[in-house]
Design an enzyme around this catalytic site. Sequence first.
Site, PDB file in Angstrom:
ATOM      1  N   LYS A 172       0.874  -1.173   0.000  1.00 12.14           N
ATOM      2  CA  LYS A 172       0.000   0.000   0.000  1.00 12.14           C
ATOM      3  C   LYS A 172       0.905   1.214   0.000  1.00 12.14           C
ATOM      4  O   LYS A 172       1.794   1.338   0.840  1.00 12.14           O
ATOM      5  CB  LYS A 172      -0.852   0.025   1.277  1.00 12.14           C
ATOM      6  CG  LYS A 172      -2.074  -0.857   1.213  1.00 12.14           C
ATOM      7  CD  LYS A 172      -2.791  -0.854   2.539  1.00 12.14           C
ATOM      8  CE  LYS A 172      -3.604   0.396   2.776  1.00 12.14           C
ATOM      9  NZ  LYS A 172      -4.276   0.361   4.104  1.00 12.14           N
TER      10      LYS A 172
HETATM   11  C1  E4P Z   1      -7.566   0.545   4.368  1.00 14.14           C
HETATM   12  O1  E4P Z   1      -6.920   0.325   3.372  1.00 14.14           O
HETATM   13  C2  E4P Z   1      -7.507   1.840   5.072  1.00 14.14           C
HETATM   14  O2  E4P Z   1      -6.237   2.062   5.577  1.00 14.14           O
HETATM   15  C3  E4P Z   1      -8.545   1.872   6.175  1.00 14.14           C
HETATM   16  O3  E4P Z   1      -9.771   1.411   5.648  1.00 14.14           O
HETATM   17  C4  E4P Z   1      -8.706   3.247   6.804  1.00 14.14           C
HETATM   18  O4  E4P Z   1      -9.802   3.200   7.675  1.00 14.14           O
HETATM   19  P1  E4P Z   1     -10.098   4.323   8.773  1.00 14.14           P
HETATM   20  O5  E4P Z   1     -10.521   5.552   8.053  1.00 14.14           O
HETATM   21  O6  E4P Z   1     -11.206   3.733   9.587  1.00 14.14           O
HETATM   22  O7  E4P Z   1      -8.836   4.533   9.551  1.00 14.14           O
END
Ligand code: E4P
Length: 227
Positions: A94
């Site tokens: 990522k």
């Molecule tokens: C996933 O790839 C993201 O990092 C995650 O869904 C972020 O979620 P949040 O906004 O609840 O921290």
Amino acid sequence: MITKNRGKEDKLFLDTADKDEIVKLSNFDWIKGVTTNPTLIRYVHKKRQSLIDEIEQEFDDKKLFVQVQGRSYKEMEEDFFYLLEVTSKTTGLKVPTTENGLELIQKIKNEHPERTVLATIVYSVEQGYLAGLVGCDWIAPYVNRMENQNINPYKIVQDIHQLYHVQNLSTKIMGASFKNQAQIRQTLLSGADTVTVPPIIIKSMMNNVLAEESLKVFQQHAQEEEI
Ligand code: E4P
């Protein structure tokens, strides 16, 4: 002839670093893998490396995504080199959709095309477009965080979906940042290919309160009949 159609091959992802939840829910074939980020890893009080090892050991046909750390290009690149060494080739990376992140994604796609890249923290159509141009496999629009900023996440997802279609870009959309079921439904209906969902929401999707009530009554009647 009836053909078995389980819908899109993309299935859905678990948004968590909690190994117990991952092991439990991974029994379902429709869970394609797990997405993590530094915040999720912090919640479980584990070192990123030991968590990667633990989850990779559990997975053979599922996919883990680990986030590249750092803000400057140099920091991100260093962490990428580290992750290249300590993760399996099938583990996805990522990468934040910023100028430095996009530069790193370009490097990854040119030099390590075997690595799956998910461009994260997407809040705009423009970020989605650039991530598509640089050849990302996936992008993660942050639905709940957009709603918190009075941005309509569904319009963003819809526009990116359409833009990828008209520009013939093969990048896929993985909706992320969810706090309730309705956000997931709307994101998928807006054209997202898949979603990454916290276990607590997946459980609420499976355990509908009204269905549970109906089941309780059926169970009572079944027991009465046995008497
Ligand atoms: C996933 O790839 C993201 O990092 C995650 O869904 C972020 O979620 P949040 O906004 O609840 O921290």
